[in-house]
Design a protein around this motif. Sequence first.
Motif, mmCIF file in Angstrom:
data_model
loop_
_atom_site.group_PDB
_atom_site.id
_atom_site.type_symbol
_atom_site.label_atom_id
_atom_site.label_comp_id
_atom_site.label_asym_id
_atom_site.label_seq_id
_atom_site.Cartn_x
_atom_site.Cartn_y
_atom_site.Cartn_z
ATOM 1 N N UNK A 154 45.459 41.532 26.185
ATOM 2 C CA UNK A 154 45.563 42.513 25.598
ATOM 3 C C UNK A 154 47.137 42.303 26.223
ATOM 4 N N UNK A 155 47.639 41.093 26.202
ATOM 5 C CA UNK A 155 49.209 41.108 25.373
ATOM 6 C C UNK A 155 49.937 41.087 26.946
ATOM 7 N N UNK A 156 49.756 41.453 27.994
ATOM 8 C CA UNK A 156 50.249 41.396 29.315
ATOM 9 C C UNK A 156 50.082 40.303 30.245
ATOM 10 N N UNK A 157 51.319 39.698 30.185
ATOM 11 C CA UNK A 157 50.871 38.123 31.126
ATOM 12 C C UNK A 157 51.080 38.170 32.628
ATOM 13 N N UNK A 158 49.659 38.024 33.122
ATOM 14 C CA UNK A 158 49.375 37.920 34.624
ATOM 15 C C UNK A 158 48.458 36.985 35.202
ATOM 16 N N UNK A 159 48.964 36.851 36.246
ATOM 17 C CA UNK A 159 48.248 35.304 36.913
ATOM 18 C C UNK A 159 47.806 36.566 38.408
ATOM 19 N N UNK A 160 46.925 35.417 39.307
ATOM 20 C CA UNK A 160 46.466 35.797 40.170
ATOM 21 C C UNK A 160 46.860 34.657 41.171
ATOM 22 N N UNK A 161 47.177 34.952 42.143
ATOM 23 C CA UNK A 161 47.948 33.773 43.351
ATOM 24 C C UNK A 161 47.946 34.797 44.576
ATOM 25 N N UNK A 162 46.410 33.671 45.522
ATOM 26 C CA UNK A 162 46.415 33.786 47.090
ATOM 27 C C UNK A 162 46.960 34.190 47.471
ATOM 28 N N UNK A 195 59.087 39.085 38.402
ATOM 29 C CA UNK A 195 57.892 40.670 38.742
ATOM 30 C C UNK A 195 57.308 41.058 39.091
ATOM 31 N N UNK A 196 56.455 41.853 38.842
ATOM 32 C CA UNK A 196 55.081 42.632 39.659
ATOM 33 C C UNK A 196 54.707 42.180 39.917
ATOM 34 N N UNK A 197 54.789 42.380 41.557
ATOM 35 C CA UNK A 197 53.173 42.159 42.681
ATOM 36 C C UNK A 197 52.433 43.189 43.204
ATOM 37 N N UNK A 198 50.952 43.162 41.902
ATOM 38 C CA UNK A 198 50.070 44.153 42.604
ATOM 39 C C UNK A 198 48.552 44.194 43.313
ATOM 40 N N UNK A 199 49.666 44.130 44.738
ATOM 41 C CA UNK A 199 48.337 44.238 45.132
ATOM 42 C C UNK A 199 46.303 44.211 44.842
ATOM 43 N N UNK A 200 45.492 43.922 45.168
ATOM 44 C CA UNK A 200 44.016 43.981 44.916
ATOM 45 C C UNK A 200 42.806 44.527 45.553
ATOM 46 N N UNK A 201 42.129 44.863 45.615
ATOM 47 C CA UNK A 201 41.418 44.956 46.527
ATOM 48 C C UNK A 201 39.857 45.473 46.132
ATOM 49 N N UNK A 202 38.715 45.397 46.540
ATOM 50 C CA UNK A 202 37.606 46.011 45.435
ATOM 51 C C UNK A 202 37.466 47.494 46.019
ATOM 52 N N UNK A 256 38.790 37.993 44.726
ATOM 53 C CA UNK A 256 39.292 37.180 43.829
ATOM 54 C C UNK A 256 38.762 36.968 42.297
ATOM 55 N N UNK A 257 37.539 36.884 42.651
ATOM 56 C CA UNK A 257 36.686 36.489 41.416
ATOM 57 C C UNK A 257 37.138 37.772 40.556
ATOM 58 N N UNK A 258 36.616 38.776 41.184
ATOM 59 C CA UNK A 258 37.407 39.876 39.936
ATOM 60 C C UNK A 258 38.196 40.151 39.761
ATOM 61 N N UNK A 259 39.245 39.827 40.822
ATOM 62 C CA UNK A 259 40.799 39.556 40.010
ATOM 63 C C UNK A 259 41.349 38.915 39.031
#
Length: 246
Positions: free
Chosen positions: A161-169, A209-216, A148-151
């Motif tokens: 960079x102009x990308x509307x990004x957010x983190x949702x756990x 919008x688009x949801x992207x899974x993130x992991x280390x 989550x910290x890296x996300x």
Amino acid sequence: MRESWQGLRQELAGLVLPMGCAGCGLARVRDRLCDECSSVLEGAVPRRVWPSPVPSGLPRVYGALTYAGEVRAALLAHKERGALGLAAPLGAALAGAVRMASREARGMDTIPGMRGCTRVRRSWPPVTLVPVPSARRAVAGRGHDPVRRMALVAARTLRREGVPARVLSVLRQRRIVADQAGLSAAQRAANVAGALEVVPGGESLLGAGESVLVDDLMTTGASLTEAARALGGVTGAAVLAVRSAG
């Protein structure tokens, strides 16, 4: 509170006495990474990656780096030894993989923030980064949630960079799973099958919008496959590192 105190101790230690580089361990530095190791993270080139065998239901995965050498050392220092300042360079590298993983990005002529772009699309669809959750006992033991910290860093990088990004756990573990270390691909898949669920109200929070899974890290893809199932078939995932090139 524990996480804040751990971070403060790391900062004070760095001010009093320079430490070995978290990547190579040789150089004495105050900012945790020497110039050479920093350049490895900054020069990350995201690419499509996949394990072997490929689990059924695994989304398209994009990795920023290979899990070896200074990358492995830096990731472990952040994850297991509380080097919280490493979230900045690691999260910035993860941001590149998120850009590649976005479904809309694959249809663009150019992608904001990537080297060599000559044309940039004026608008960018919202991107929601959904961290793959760690076990509660693991988070408690580490004193922080490294993914989550890296996300959060990756999302800030993308917004600059102009990308509307957010983190949702919005994912959580619904049952206890065994430690994955030492398990085969089949054992890992069985271990995490049905282990994740969306928190109450999570679907409405995701919205459009688009949801992207993130992991280390991706090893066999079992955790990403289970996370995609729980989210209802998300098509894109981004990882900081992969154990072997895909």
